[in-house]
Write an enzyme that holds these catalytic residues in place. Sequence first.
Site, PDB file in Angstrom:
ATOM      1  N   HIS A  57       0.836  -1.210   0.000  1.00 15.07           N
ATOM      2  CA  HIS A  57       0.000   0.000   0.000  1.00 15.07           C
ATOM      3  C   HIS A  57       0.866   1.254   0.000  1.00 15.07           C
ATOM      4  O   HIS A  57       2.028   1.216   0.416  1.00 15.07           O
ATOM      5  CB  HIS A  57      -0.871   0.039   1.266  1.00 15.07           C
ATOM      6  N   CYS A 106      -3.017   0.016   9.913  1.00 17.57           N
ATOM      7  CA  CYS A 106      -4.089  -0.816   9.354  1.00 17.57           C
ATOM      8  C   CYS A 106      -5.016  -1.425  10.396  1.00 17.57           C
ATOM      9  O   CYS A 106      -6.081  -1.912  10.050  1.00 17.57           O
ATOM     10  CB  CYS A 106      -3.523  -1.895   8.447  1.00 17.57           C
TER      11      CYS A 106
HETATM   12  C1  CIR Z   1      -3.883  -8.031   3.089  1.00 17.59           C
HETATM   13  O1  CIR Z   1      -3.072  -8.506   2.301  1.00 17.59           O
HETATM   14  O2  CIR Z   1      -4.888  -7.442   2.721  1.00 17.59           O
HETATM   15  C2  CIR Z   1      -3.628  -8.226   4.577  1.00 17.59           C
HETATM   16  N1  CIR Z   1      -2.986  -9.485   4.786  1.00 17.59           N
HETATM   17  C3  CIR Z   1      -2.801  -7.100   5.136  1.00 17.59           C
HETATM   18  C4  CIR Z   1      -3.476  -5.776   5.030  1.00 17.59           C
HETATM   19  C5  CIR Z   1      -2.687  -4.682   5.659  1.00 17.59           C
HETATM   20  N2  CIR Z   1      -3.399  -3.459   5.524  1.00 17.59           N
HETATM   21  C6  CIR Z   1      -2.853  -2.263   5.642  1.00 17.59           C
HETATM   22  O3  CIR Z   1      -1.663  -2.122   5.873  1.00 17.59           O
HETATM   23  N3  CIR Z   1      -3.649  -1.208   5.468  1.00 17.59           N
END
Ligand code: CIR
Length: 256
Positions: free
Chosen positions: A161, A248
């Site tokens: 991201h 997140c």
């Molecule tokens: C994903 O791949 O969507 C999750 N395993 C990790 C998401 C992390 N999200 C973030 O940093 N905003």
Amino acid sequence: MRTIAVTRELNAGIGNCELTFLPRSEIDFGRAQQQHQDYQSALASLGCETVVIPAPSGLADSVFIEDTALVLDDFAVMLRPGVASRRPEVAGVAEVLRQYRLLKAIEAPGTVDGGDLLRVGSTIFAGLSTRSNQSGIRQLSNIVSDYGITVETVETAKCLHLKSAVSEVAPGTLLINPDWVSSSTFAKFELIPIDEKEAHAANALRIGADVIYPSSFPRTIDKLARRGLNVVPVDLSELQKAEGAVTCCSLIFSTP
Ligand code: CIR
């Protein structure tokens, strides 16, 4: 005003989480739960009222609540995550956010993950990534433009991201990994480059004058401390195996 931090319980199936840049490694669920608890305690210690949403079974990534919504002062935008497995997370978050904000939404074929949205003042930088597409970013731009907010698209390629590569640590001061995103995009801000030995270190969670930050990046912590920032370290080693980071795991906003 009160500061609300909405978090979501860790799902027992987190071992089946989405992974894009990291190989799968075993997650110790008990340890991950303790770390998530400590993260919520850090939020509370900085004055946030935490609202915890239960995690329904089957939603392996639901702890990463940031990707489901963007909460602004006047309304919230329910997002449409870039991977299909994560889209069912949105409804449960909407149920809670509607108690605080009017809701708008990104519609198909648009996709946006909250991790790609970095708001600095009246600008939202939006990462064009494997998760967030042109249609989603255009829809977001149309939604927020009536409220004096501008969206700037930023291409990302080397990380999950945009906020894996850059985040705000103080008003107008950004922590950045210049290998993952171009510093010139953020030239009007004060930039703190991460320590080059800590590639994943650019994601920090600013709560007012304090910064919740992973203890696994001691060199970058030193840099932040030398700039006079108050760093509140948290151990997130298990959630980092799921490509999680500090921003997140919560949605932070003010309410009367
Ligand atoms: C994903 O791949 O969507 C999750 N395993 C990790 C998401 C992390 N999200 C973030 O940093 N905003």
